[in-house]
Motif scaffolding. Structure first.
Motif, PDB file in Angstrom:
ATOM      1  N   PRO A  67       9.547 -78.613 -34.270  1.00 15.52           N
ATOM      2  CA  PRO A  67      10.006 -79.999 -34.461  1.00 15.52           C
ATOM      3  C   PRO A  67      10.837 -80.097 -35.724  1.00 15.52           C
ATOM      4  CG  PRO A  67       7.672 -79.802 -35.018  1.00 15.52           C
ATOM      5  CD  PRO A  67       8.099 -78.471 -34.476  1.00 15.52           C
ATOM      6  N   SER A  83       2.181 -76.925 -37.001  1.00 17.18           N
ATOM      7  CA  SER A  83       3.331 -77.631 -37.548  1.00 17.18           C
ATOM      8  C   SER A  83       2.901 -78.827 -38.385  1.00 17.18           C
ATOM      9  CB  SER A  83       4.237 -78.081 -36.396  1.00 17.18           C
ATOM     10  OG  SER A  83       5.317 -78.811 -36.908  1.00 17.18           O
ATOM     11  N   GLU A  86       1.634 -77.566 -41.623  1.00 19.67           N
ATOM     12  CA  GLU A  86       2.699 -77.031 -42.487  1.00 19.67           C
ATOM     13  C   GLU A  86       3.521 -78.153 -43.122  1.00 19.67           C
ATOM     14  OE1 GLU A  86       2.992 -73.119 -39.630  1.00 19.67           O
ATOM     15  OE2 GLU A  86       4.273 -74.859 -39.317  1.00 19.67           O
ATOM     16  N   ILE A 118      12.855 -74.482 -41.921  1.00 16.28           N
ATOM     17  CA  ILE A 118      12.437 -74.078 -43.266  1.00 16.28           C
ATOM     18  C   ILE A 118      10.935 -73.879 -43.254  1.00 16.28           C
ATOM     19  CG2 ILE A 118      12.119 -76.486 -44.046  1.00 16.28           C
ATOM     20  CD1 ILE A 118      13.240 -75.590 -46.804  1.00 16.28           C
TER      21      ILE A 118
HETATM   22  N1  LIG Z   1      12.146 -77.599 -38.436  1.00 16.52           N
HETATM   23  C1  LIG Z   1      11.176 -76.974 -39.169  1.00 16.52           C
HETATM   24  O1  LIG Z   1      11.457 -76.372 -40.207  1.00 16.52           O
HETATM   25  N2  LIG Z   1       9.890 -77.044 -38.681  1.00 16.52           N
HETATM   26  C2  LIG Z   1       8.831 -76.430 -39.293  1.00 16.52           C
HETATM   27  N3  LIG Z   1       8.778 -75.755 -40.436  1.00 16.52           N
HETATM   28  C3  LIG Z   1       7.492 -75.317 -40.639  1.00 16.52           C
HETATM   29  O2  LIG Z   1       7.067 -74.682 -41.595  1.00 16.52           O
HETATM   30  N4  LIG Z   1       6.716 -75.736 -39.601  1.00 16.52           N
HETATM   31  C4  LIG Z   1       7.502 -76.431 -38.729  1.00 16.52           C
HETATM   32  O3  LIG Z   1       7.172 -76.966 -37.651  1.00 16.52           O
END
Ligand SMILES: NC(=O)NC1=NC(=O)NC1=O
Length: 165
Positions: A67, A83, A86, A118
């Motif tokens: 996402p 996610s 995080e 990221i």
């Molecule tokens: N678009 C993103 O960077 N998503 C995410 N980075 C993470 O560390 N977890 C994610 O879902």
């Protein structure tokens, strides 16, 4: 799950466990085939090594599972759970930050044609926004390299968490 249990899983169960880390079948297959691991460090070292040969299409496939930063992953799945955890430090109560991240994501996607990825764990929203702005001035090649490295960091954190759950 501890390492011994992971070593003993059937390939199908191991695949089911590894998929939420990253949807790259060749990497999942390589990790499963390399078992049994003598220790967690050996498992992590192998997983990192196996991620060095990711191709652009592997990374692009994996991006589809992530996402946008600032968007809460919905659903009951392990991936969404990873996610949400995080992205926990991204303060979605801060309307100005949420707006800036949304605008930044849109600019990034218009420029690079893929979601901005990221490793969000350990970063608050402002740090992520600064990184987003820095990376907007990358070339496409540099951005492909940075995206693969960020995906590697996310996957290694998820795999490590899997083995210490
Ligand atoms: N678009 C993103 O960077 N998503 C995410 N980075 C993470 O560390 N977890 C994610 O879902």
């Amino acid at each position: 799950m501890d390492l011994q249990a992971f070593n003993r899983l059937s390939p199908l169960e191991a695949e089911r466990l590894l998929r939420p880390c990253v949807d790259i079948p060749s990497w999942i297959g390589a990790v499963i085939a390399a078992r049994p691991f003598a220790g967690i460090d050996a498992a992590l070292a192998f997983a990192r090594q196996a991620s060095q040969c990711w191709q652009a299409e592997d990374v692009n496939r994996a991006l589809a599972q992530h996402p946008r930063i600032g968007e809460r992953a919905g659903g009951p799945g392990r991936e969404a759970q990873f996610s949400r955890r995080e992205q926990a430090a991204v303060n979605t109560e801060d309307a100005a930050l949420a707006e800036a991240l949304l605008a930044g994501n849109r600019r990034y996607e218009a420029q690079f044609g893929q979601v901005f990825l990221i490793r969000a764990a350990g970063r608050d929203g402002q740090a992520i926004l600064r990184e987003l702005e820095r990376r907007l001035s990358n070339s496409a090649e540099q951005e492909q390299r940075e995206t693969a490295e960020q995906l590697r960091e996310i996957v290694m954190l998820r795999f490590k968490e899997l083995l210490s759950d």
